[in-house]
Design an enzyme around this catalytic site. Structure first.
Site, PDB file in Angstrom:
ATOM      1  CG  HIS A   1     -40.883 -18.819  41.875  1.00 44.26           C
ATOM      2  ND1 HIS A   1     -41.526 -19.528  42.846  1.00 44.26           N
ATOM      3  CD2 HIS A   1     -40.875 -17.521  42.279  1.00 44.26           C
ATOM      4  CE1 HIS A   1     -41.910 -18.689  43.812  1.00 44.26           C
ATOM      5  NE2 HIS A   1     -41.525 -17.469  43.482  1.00 44.26           N
TER       6      HIS A   1
ATOM      7  CD  GLU B   1     -38.214 -15.059  45.006  1.00 40.58           C
ATOM      8  OE1 GLU B   1     -38.949 -14.128  45.287  1.00 40.58           O
ATOM      9  OE2 GLU B   1     -38.587 -16.050  44.356  1.00 40.58           O
TER      10      GLU B   1
ATOM     11  N   GLY C   1     -44.356 -11.151  45.760  1.00 42.15           N
ATOM     12  CA  GLY C   1     -45.538 -11.966  45.530  1.00 42.15           C
ATOM     13  C   GLY C   1     -46.762 -11.307  46.138  1.00 42.15           C
ATOM     14  N   GLY C   2     -47.100 -11.717  47.373  1.00 45.64           N
ATOM     15  CA  GLY C   2     -48.324 -11.270  48.035  1.00 45.64           C
ATOM     16  C   GLY C   2     -48.548  -9.762  48.001  1.00 45.64           C
TER      17      GLY C   2
ATOM     18  CD  GLU D   1     -44.579 -20.156  44.851  1.00 43.05           C
ATOM     19  OE1 GLU D   1     -45.068 -19.688  43.800  1.00 43.05           O
ATOM     20  OE2 GLU D   1     -44.486 -19.495  45.903  1.00 43.05           O
TER      21      GLU D   1
ATOM     22  CG  ASN E   1     -44.252 -14.380  40.979  1.00 49.70           C
ATOM     23  OD1 ASN E   1     -45.093 -14.719  40.140  1.00 49.70           O
ATOM     24  ND2 ASN E   1     -43.550 -15.253  41.685  1.00 49.70           N
ATOM     25  CD1 TRP E   2     -49.259  -9.675  40.705  1.00 49.67           C
ATOM     26  CD2 TRP E   2     -50.496  -9.528  38.849  1.00 49.67           C
ATOM     27  NE1 TRP E   2     -49.543  -8.343  40.492  1.00 49.67           N
ATOM     28  CE2 TRP E   2     -50.309  -8.225  39.356  1.00 49.67           C
ATOM     29  CE3 TRP E   2     -51.246  -9.689  37.677  1.00 49.67           C
ATOM     30  CZ2 TRP E   2     -50.832  -7.086  38.738  1.00 49.67           C
ATOM     31  CZ3 TRP E   2     -51.777  -8.555  37.059  1.00 49.67           C
ATOM     32  CH2 TRP E   2     -51.571  -7.272  37.591  1.00 49.67           C
ATOM     33  CE  LYS E   3     -45.475 -16.119  44.564  1.00 51.04           C
ATOM     34  NZ  LYS E   3     -44.994 -16.672  45.812  1.00 51.04           N
TER      35      LYS E   3
ATOM     36  CB  SER F   1     -42.414 -12.168  53.509  1.00 51.73           C
ATOM     37  OG  SER F   1     -42.989 -13.458  53.447  1.00 51.73           O
TER      38      SER F   1
ATOM     39  N   GLY G   1     -43.946 -16.198  50.873  1.00 53.30           N
ATOM     40  CA  GLY G   1     -45.362 -16.345  51.207  1.00 53.30           C
ATOM     41  C   GLY G   1     -45.641 -16.662  52.665  1.00 53.30           C
TER      42      GLY G   1
END
Ligand code: PGA
Length: 266
Positions: free
Chosen positions: A104, A176, A243-244, A106, A12-14, A222, A182
């Site tokens: 998600h 999640e 993500g990261g 976010e 997930n590159w956001k 994470s 994150g």
């Protein structure tokens, strides 16, 4: 990890990566995981990449020959019409999307997406024959109050009527915990396993035993090359929404390798 289900690592590159970064990522992944770019080679883990909207079609083209899927990070809760700025599930299907992330944290907690909007998005994704990655998980206050399970299952309850209308379609649920996303503070693998069990138990009750054994439950929050196998080893978690650690092909490729190494050769 269960031999009946093919694990999935979803990147997930956001709101990160411009086109040059996407191209560099694919170039490096081609070096670290060449089997995904060789149609004669076998792969053990499914990979899906979720770039920002403008790059979905371009990335799909770049990965045309590769054994890698592409997805969208969000979708409109409307089917089409006068909704400036929105992108429909039909459009995503049209440009070759395979997966769509729905709900998600976010979207829910930063953009204020309601459970009703999440359910509407889910319906359009399933109607367009795309695979939803439905995200659920509790904020810190609920975890600390011992209400993680209740909160997370209530999010699934809000999607139940839609899921029941598409009993044969695949759905991926990503557990999640909001406090782990994150933050560098990943959930204890045994806690994530417990929540994944609760999710699968919910699926069994709501959607039946077949759906519960067929559909994937991912962990997200994470996840890194160093901790990913600890989740998959426990049995109930079928992969991760990353993500990261998915922004660089080195670390994402290392996660693919670590997960692949858990699968015994035939
Ligand atoms: P993270 O993000 O791996 O950076 O915690 C996960 C996600 O938001 O899907």
């Amino acid at each position: 990890m269960n031999p009946e289900r093919t694990p999935l690592l979803a990147a997930n590159w956001k709101q990160n990566q411009v086109w040059g970064d996407c191209e560099r990522f694919v170039g490096s992944l081609r070096k670290s995981c060449p089997e995904y770019f060789d149609s004669t080679a076998e792969t053990q883990i499914e990979i899906a990449i979720f770039p920002p909207f403008p790059y979905i079609g371009l990335l799909g083209g770049l990965l045309n020959e590769a054994d890698i899927y592409v997805g969208a990070q969000d979708v409109s809760r409307f089917g089409g019409g006068a909704y400036t700025g929105e992108v429909s599930s039909k459009m995503l299907a049209d440009i070759g999307c395979d997966y769509v992330i729905v709900g998600h944290s976010e979207r829910r907690h930063v953009m204020g997406e309601s459970p009703e909007a999440t359910a509407a998005k889910l319906r359009f994704v399933l109607e367009a024959e795309l695979i939803p990655v439905l995200c659920v998980g509790e904020p810190l206050a609920e975890r600390e109050a011992g209400k993680a399970r209740e909160y997370t299952l209530a999010q699934l309850d809000a999607a139940k009527a839609v899921l029941k209308d598409y009993p044969e379609e695949s759905v991926v649920v990503a557990y999640e915990p909001v406090w782990a996303i994150g933050t560098g503070r990943n959930a204890e693998p045994k806690d994530a396993q417990e929540m994944a069990q609760a999710v699968r138990g919910w699926m069994k009750k709501a959607l039946g035993a077949d759906a519960a054994s067929r559909n994937l439950v991912l962990y997200g929050g994470s996840a890194t090359p160093d901790n990913i196998t600890k989740y998959l080893e426990l049995g109930e978690i079928d992969g991760a929404l990353v993500g990261g650690a998915s922004l660089k092909a080195d670390s994402f490729g290392a996660m693919v390798k670590a997960c692949s190494s858990l699968i015994p050769p035939d």
